[in-house]
Design a protein around this motif. Structure first.
Motif, PDB file in Angstrom:
ATOM      1  N   ASP A   1       0.814  -1.213   0.000  1.00  0.00           N
ATOM      2  CA  ASP A   1       0.000   0.000   0.000  1.00  0.00           C
ATOM      3  C   ASP A   1       0.850   1.266   0.000  1.00  0.00           C
ATOM      4  O   ASP A   1       0.609   2.189  -0.773  1.00  0.00           O
ATOM      5  N   SER A   2       1.857   1.313   0.884  1.00  0.00           N
ATOM      6  CA  SER A   2       2.687   2.511   0.937  1.00  0.00           C
ATOM      7  C   SER A   2       3.538   2.636  -0.322  1.00  0.00           C
ATOM      8  O   SER A   2       3.771   3.740  -0.815  1.00  0.00           O
ATOM      9  N   TYR A   3       3.976   1.507  -0.867  1.00  0.00           N
ATOM     10  CA  TYR A   3       4.732   1.540  -2.128  1.00  0.00           C
ATOM     11  C   TYR A   3       3.874   2.136  -3.243  1.00  0.00           C
ATOM     12  O   TYR A   3       4.294   3.055  -3.949  1.00  0.00           O
ATOM     13  N   LEU A   4       2.653   1.629  -3.391  1.00  0.00           N
ATOM     14  CA  LEU A   4       1.770   2.119  -4.452  1.00  0.00           C
ATOM     15  C   LEU A   4       1.428   3.592  -4.270  1.00  0.00           C
ATOM     16  O   LEU A   4       1.423   4.366  -5.228  1.00  0.00           O
ATOM     17  N   GLU A   5       1.163   3.988  -3.024  1.00  0.00           N
ATOM     18  CA  GLU A   5       0.839   5.385  -2.774  1.00  0.00           C
ATOM     19  C   GLU A   5       2.026   6.287  -3.105  1.00  0.00           C
ATOM     20  O   GLU A   5       1.883   7.316  -3.758  1.00  0.00           O
ATOM     21  N   ALA A   6       3.227   5.885  -2.670  1.00  0.00           N
ATOM     22  CA  ALA A   6       4.425   6.685  -2.950  1.00  0.00           C
ATOM     23  C   ALA A   6       4.655   6.824  -4.451  1.00  0.00           C
ATOM     24  O   ALA A   6       4.942   7.919  -4.952  1.00  0.00           O
ATOM     25  N   MET A   7       4.522   5.731  -5.163  1.00  0.00           N
ATOM     26  CA  MET A   7       4.756   5.774  -6.609  1.00  0.00           C
ATOM     27  C   MET A   7       3.664   6.588  -7.309  1.00  0.00           C
ATOM     28  O   MET A   7       3.942   7.349  -8.235  1.00  0.00           O
ATOM     29  N   ASN A   8       2.419   6.453  -6.864  1.00  0.00           N
ATOM     30  CA  ASN A   8       1.324   7.249  -7.449  1.00  0.00           C
ATOM     31  C   ASN A   8       1.494   8.736  -7.170  1.00  0.00           C
ATOM     32  O   ASN A   8       1.032   9.571  -7.948  1.00  0.00           O
ATOM     33  N   LEU A   9       2.146   9.060  -6.048  1.00  0.00           N
ATOM     34  CA  LEU A   9       2.405  10.463  -5.714  1.00  0.00           C
ATOM     35  C   LEU A   9       3.635  11.008  -6.429  1.00  0.00           C
ATOM     36  O   LEU A   9       3.982  12.163  -6.262  1.00  0.00           O
ATOM     37  N   GLY A  10       4.304  10.149  -7.196  1.00  0.00           N
ATOM     38  CA  GLY A  10       5.410  10.632  -8.014  1.00  0.00           C
ATOM     39  C   GLY A  10       6.804  10.342  -7.509  1.00  0.00           C
ATOM     40  O   GLY A  10       7.778  10.897  -8.013  1.00  0.00           O
ATOM     41  N   ALA A  11       6.934   9.476  -6.505  1.00  0.00           N
ATOM     42  CA  ALA A  11       8.278   9.120  -6.046  1.00  0.00           C
ATOM     43  C   ALA A  11       9.041   8.476  -7.199  1.00  0.00           C
ATOM     44  O   ALA A  11       8.480   7.711  -7.986  1.00  0.00           O
ATOM     45  N   PHE A  12      10.319   8.783  -7.310  1.00  0.00           N
ATOM     46  CA  PHE A  12      11.156   8.200  -8.356  1.00  0.00           C
ATOM     47  C   PHE A  12      11.468   6.743  -8.033  1.00  0.00           C
ATOM     48  O   PHE A  12      11.486   5.897  -8.904  1.00  0.00           O
ATOM     49  N   GLU A  13      11.697   6.471  -6.744  1.00  0.00           N
ATOM     50  CA  GLU A  13      12.043   5.112  -6.315  1.00  0.00           C
ATOM     51  C   GLU A  13      11.626   4.928  -4.862  1.00  0.00           C
ATOM     52  O   GLU A  13      11.426   5.896  -4.132  1.00  0.00           O
ATOM     53  N   TYR A  14      11.508   3.676  -4.462  1.00  0.00           N
ATOM     54  CA  TYR A  14      11.085   3.292  -3.116  1.00  0.00           C
ATOM     55  C   TYR A  14      12.048   2.212  -2.667  1.00  0.00           C
ATOM     56  O   TYR A  14      12.135   1.156  -3.297  1.00  0.00           O
TER      57      TYR A  14
END
Length: 125
Positions: free
Chosen positions: A86-99
């Motif tokens: 969930d946090s991975y998907l949210e971070a990536m949807n918010l535009g994070a370059f990498e997780y």
């Protein structure tokens, strides 16, 4: 010289990462939470933010939302010891370059940063 901001409430992680990145030739700022990061970004320009997700007061995902509103061009690498889908998907949807998961492997972080900055970084010693 590329400018990096580290946002992490864990002092040892923040200071250790800062030292490593300075050795690689980056100009590095370091703060302990999202509020301090937003204040820092109001005064200083940066090319990359490396932020923890789990922090008191303002977590990294809320910080990423705020950062996107005020500085949408800044690349962000999210790091966490408590990663989940969930946090991975949210971070990536918010535009994070990498997780990345903590403890962060320096070689992995340097590879991501090399992609962001389009340059070779020294191998960790």
């Amino acid at each position: 010289m590329e400018r990096v901001l580290i946002v992490d409430d864990e002092e040892n992680a923040r200071i250790g990462l800062k030292k490593l990145l300075v050795l690689d030739g980056f100009q590095v700022g370091a703060v302990s939470n999202g509020y301090e990061a937003l204040e820092y970004l109001a005064r200083e320009s940066v090319d990359l933010v490396i932020t923890d997700i789990n922090m008191p007061e303002m977590n990294g995902l809320v910080f990423l939302r705020e950062l996107n509103r005020s500085h949408p061009a800044i690349n962000v690498i999210m790091v966490t010891a408590y990663g989940g889908v969930d946090s991975y998907l949210e971070a990536m949807n918010l535009g994070a370059f990498e997780y990345l998961n903590k403890p962060v492997r320096i070689e992995e972080l340097k590879a991501v940063m090399a992609r962001i900055f389009n340059r070779e970084l020294q191998q960790a010693n």
